[in-house]
Every structure is written in structure tokens, then in C-alpha cells.
Design a protein around this motif. Structure first.
Motif, PDB file in Angstrom:
ATOM      1  N   LYS A  91      69.727 -14.619  16.468  1.00  0.00           N
ATOM      2  CA  LYS A  91      69.250 -14.457  15.078  1.00  0.00           C
ATOM      3  C   LYS A  91      69.830 -13.189  14.464  1.00  0.00           C
ATOM      4  O   LYS A  91      70.353 -13.210  13.345  1.00  0.00           O
ATOM      5  N   LYS A  92      69.750 -12.089  15.187  1.00  0.00           N
ATOM      6  CA  LYS A  92      70.245 -10.800  14.683  1.00  0.00           C
ATOM      7  C   LYS A  92      71.743 -10.868  14.383  1.00  0.00           C
ATOM      8  O   LYS A  92      72.198 -10.358  13.355  1.00  0.00           O
ATOM      9  N   GLU A 121      72.383 -12.967  11.223  1.00  0.00           N
ATOM     10  CA  GLU A 121      71.914 -12.266  10.019  1.00  0.00           C
ATOM     11  C   GLU A 121      72.839 -11.129   9.593  1.00  0.00           C
ATOM     12  O   GLU A 121      72.706 -10.617   8.486  1.00  0.00           O
ATOM     13  N   PRO A 178      67.319 -17.582  11.449  1.00  0.00           N
ATOM     14  CA  PRO A 178      67.757 -16.377  10.729  1.00  0.00           C
ATOM     15  C   PRO A 178      67.494 -16.463   9.226  1.00  0.00           C
ATOM     16  O   PRO A 178      67.511 -17.541   8.642  1.00  0.00           O
TER      17      PRO A 178
END
Length: 143
Positions: free
Chosen positions: A58-59, A62, A84
Motif C-alpha cells: 500500500k505504501k 501510494e 491504497p
């Protein structure tokens, strides 16, 4: 595109990489090579056995705020929890995953989605109501 997906699928299976997150992170790095973070508009993570979206994945996704297309076809996804935040996302591809209706809640607040693609064993009907995207998963009847 079909030939490309087949080649990607074969390479993914041949790699023997059982860590879907690591494989997804490697694929992202390959696709964004030589691009500034704000220049990345599309990511294709098709045929990687992700299962669920980890905080690390996810990080990484993003980091690219201008992604308008995200391909997650054939990723063995069972839910979209931890999806995300992508303010520019217009097209989300989820073909041939293992999503159930409750697994789609995470994308209910995506205001920018214009195209949500699912086929094969699952079909998705979407209606935009105000700021929410209301989704219902329908199981395809076997013929």
C-alpha cells in the motif's frame, strides 16, 4: 495485451517467488524506472499472487499520486482491505480474483473511479451515489 499477460503469467510462475508482496514491489520498481513519482500514471500487477494488500505494498503504491489505472488481474485477491488511497484513480482492473461482496468495502469511498473491470467468475455492478461507490458482487451462474 493477451500475449503480454500470458508471458507475464509464465514468468511469474517460473520465478518460483512465493512472496507476492516482494514480487509486486519488484514489478512496480521495473515499471517506474526512470520516471518521477508524479509521472507514474499506470501500474500493472497482473498475475502476481498477492492475496491481500500488505501495508508495505500500500505504501509503495501510494508514492505515486497520479496513478489513473491500476491492474490487479489474476492476483488471487480475497479482499481489498488496506487498499491504497489513490486520488487520481479512474480505472481499476480486478478480473479473475477471489473477491466476495464484503471484500469490496474498501473501495466504496473512491470518488474518482469511472471504470471498474471484473469478469469471469464474478461480475460487479456499480452505481455512484453521491460520494460513495456502492458495489455488489454477483456470482456468475455456471452454464
Amino acid at each position: 495485451r493477451c500475449v503480454q499477460e500470458t508471458v507475464v503469467k509464465l514468468i511469474s510462475k517460473m520465478s518460483g517467488n512465493k512472496d507476492g508482496t516482494k514480487e509486486a514491489l519488484d514489478r512496480i520498481n521495473e515499471q517506474v524506472e526512470d520516471l518521477a513519482e508524479n509521472e507514474v500514471e499506470e501500474l500493472q500487477l497482473d498475475y502476481i499472487n498477492i492475496g491481500t494488500i500488505t501495508p508495505e505494498l500500500k505504501k509503495m503504491i501510494e508514492k505515486y499520486p497520479n496513478i489513473s489505472t491500476l491492474g490487479l488481474n489474476n492476483c488471487e485477491l480475497t479482499s481489498l482491505d488496506n487498499f491504497p488511497k489513490l486520488p487520481s484513480l479512474v480505472r481499476l482492473e480486478l478480473m479473475n480474483n477471489k473477491l466476495k461482496p464484503q471484500g469490496l468495502k474498501a473501495i466504496g469511498s473512491l470518488d474518482s473511479i469511472q471504470s471498474l473491470c471484473t469478469v469471469s467468475y464474478t461480475h460487479l455492478r456499480a452505481h455512484e451515489t453521491g460520494r460513495n461507490l456502492v458495489c455488489r458482487l454477483l456470482l456468475e451462474k455456471k452454464k
